[in-house]
Design a protein around this motif. Structure first.
Motif, short mmCIF file in Angstrom:
data_model
loop_
_atom_site.label_atom_id
_atom_site.label_comp_id
_atom_site.label_asym_id
_atom_site.label_seq_id
_atom_site.Cartn_x
_atom_site.Cartn_y
_atom_site.Cartn_z
N HIS A 96 95.82 42.54 85.95
CA HIS A 96 96.51 43.26 84.86
C HIS A 96 96.82 44.70 85.24
O HIS A 96 96.22 45.26 86.15
CB HIS A 96 95.63 43.26 83.60
CG HIS A 96 94.29 43.92 83.80
ND1 HIS A 96 93.17 43.23 84.18
CD2 HIS A 96 93.91 45.22 83.69
CE1 HIS A 96 92.15 44.05 84.29
NE2 HIS A 96 92.57 45.28 84.01
N HIS A 107 96.71 48.35 83.07
CA HIS A 107 96.23 48.85 81.78
C HIS A 107 97.46 49.14 80.92
O HIS A 107 98.48 49.62 81.44
CB HIS A 107 95.37 50.10 81.96
CG HIS A 107 94.03 49.78 82.59
ND1 HIS A 107 93.24 50.72 83.15
CD2 HIS A 107 93.37 48.58 82.72
CE1 HIS A 107 92.13 50.12 83.61
NE2 HIS A 107 92.20 48.83 83.36
N GLU A 166 90.02 53.28 86.57
CA GLU A 166 88.83 52.43 86.41
C GLU A 166 88.00 52.52 87.69
O GLU A 166 88.55 52.77 88.76
CB GLU A 166 89.27 50.98 86.16
CG GLU A 166 88.14 50.03 85.90
CD GLU A 166 88.60 48.75 85.18
OE1 GLU A 166 89.82 48.55 84.99
OE2 GLU A 166 87.71 47.96 84.82
N TYR A 199 84.95 50.25 89.89
CA TYR A 199 84.18 49.01 90.04
C TYR A 199 83.01 49.29 90.98
O TYR A 199 83.21 49.89 92.05
CB TYR A 199 85.03 47.90 90.68
CG TYR A 199 86.07 47.23 89.81
CD1 TYR A 199 86.03 47.30 88.42
CD2 TYR A 199 87.09 46.49 90.40
CE1 TYR A 199 87.00 46.65 87.65
CE2 TYR A 199 88.05 45.83 89.63
CZ TYR A 199 87.99 45.93 88.26
OH TYR A 199 88.94 45.28 87.50
N HIS A 244 95.53 45.60 89.02
CA HIS A 244 94.35 45.20 89.81
C HIS A 244 93.91 43.78 89.50
O HIS A 244 94.00 43.31 88.37
CB HIS A 244 93.20 46.18 89.60
CG HIS A 244 93.01 46.67 88.20
ND1 HIS A 244 93.89 47.53 87.58
CD2 HIS A 244 92.04 46.42 87.28
CE1 HIS A 244 93.46 47.79 86.36
NE2 HIS A 244 92.35 47.11 86.14
N HIS A 299 95.11 46.24 77.81
CA HIS A 299 95.45 45.39 78.95
C HIS A 299 96.86 44.84 78.81
O HIS A 299 97.23 44.35 77.75
CB HIS A 299 94.47 44.23 79.06
CG HIS A 299 93.10 44.69 79.42
ND1 HIS A 299 92.15 45.02 78.48
CD2 HIS A 299 92.53 44.93 80.63
CE1 HIS A 299 91.04 45.43 79.10
NE2 HIS A 299 91.25 45.39 80.39
#
Ligand code: S6P
Ligand code: ZN
Length: 189
Positions: free
Chosen positions: A81, A83, A90, A92, A129, A151
């Protein structure tokens, strides 16, 4: 609490399950997809998430668990997706398994990053991503992102991502997909 072995977060406000049947059109080989689905509607990934109010300044934290498996020679992966609020980023942190982070932006740039326990990956604003499990066990990572990010799945659903992550001759290979670059204006907002 997050169990690094399983990715289970307790307490979690929400849990999303994605099975093969919810991923039509995501994998490149449609024939292989239908054959897998006919055998079993397997669980591909789960997400345990906190859900604070969706307001600027708050953060959502969540764990994603992608199970090992393939559709044809393409590894199990997330839908992928942008954002909805494109200028949000983001991070991770991988805590278990092996995987790859596939990134692309509307200007036609794309890149793939390795993820492994301890690796932290940064997803800059304006980059779509997707994560891919390239290992033999569950691939588990924690994500943290702005609560008002939202999203957009539609842009990736419409034509896929530019890179495919496949297993060929026992090796993990990254190939360009048929789609060389985003359509004009796509993903821009
Ligand atoms: C949310 C974050 C992750 C993904 C999750 C599943 O912004 O990037 O929590 O939602 O890994 O992927 P997808 O593409 O199905 O949302
Ligand atoms: Zn995201």
């Amino acid at each position: 609490m997050i169990d690094f072995e399983t990715g289970v977060m307790l307490p979690a406000d929400g849990k999303i399950e994605r099975r093969l049947s919810q991923m039509k059109g995501v994998f490149a080989d449609e024939k292989a997809y239908l054959a897998c689905l006919e055998k079993e509607d397997s669980l591909v990934y789960e997400v345990y998430t906190s859900t604070p109010p969706e307001r600027e300044g708050d953060l959502i934290y969540c764990t994603s668990v992608i199970y090992p498996g393939k559709v044809g020679d393409e590894f199990y992966m997330t839908k992928g997706h942008y954002h909805a609020k494109r200028g949000t980023s983001e991070v991770y942190l991988c805590v278990g398994g092996r995987g790859m982070l596939v990134l692309e932006n509307p200007h036609g740039d794309s890149t793939v990053l390795d993820m492994y326990p301890g690796s932290m990956s940064y997803i800059p604003p304006f980059w779509a991503h997707r994560t891919v499990n390239t290992g033999s066990g569950p691939f588990i990572f924690i994500g943290v992102y702005p609560a008002d990010a939202g999203h957009d799945y539609g842009t990736i659903e419409a034509c896929g991502m530019m890179k495919l992550v496949l297993q060929r001759g026992g090796q993990t290979v990254v190939l360009d997909s048929q789609r060389a670059s985003p359509k004009a204006g796509e993903g821009l907002s």
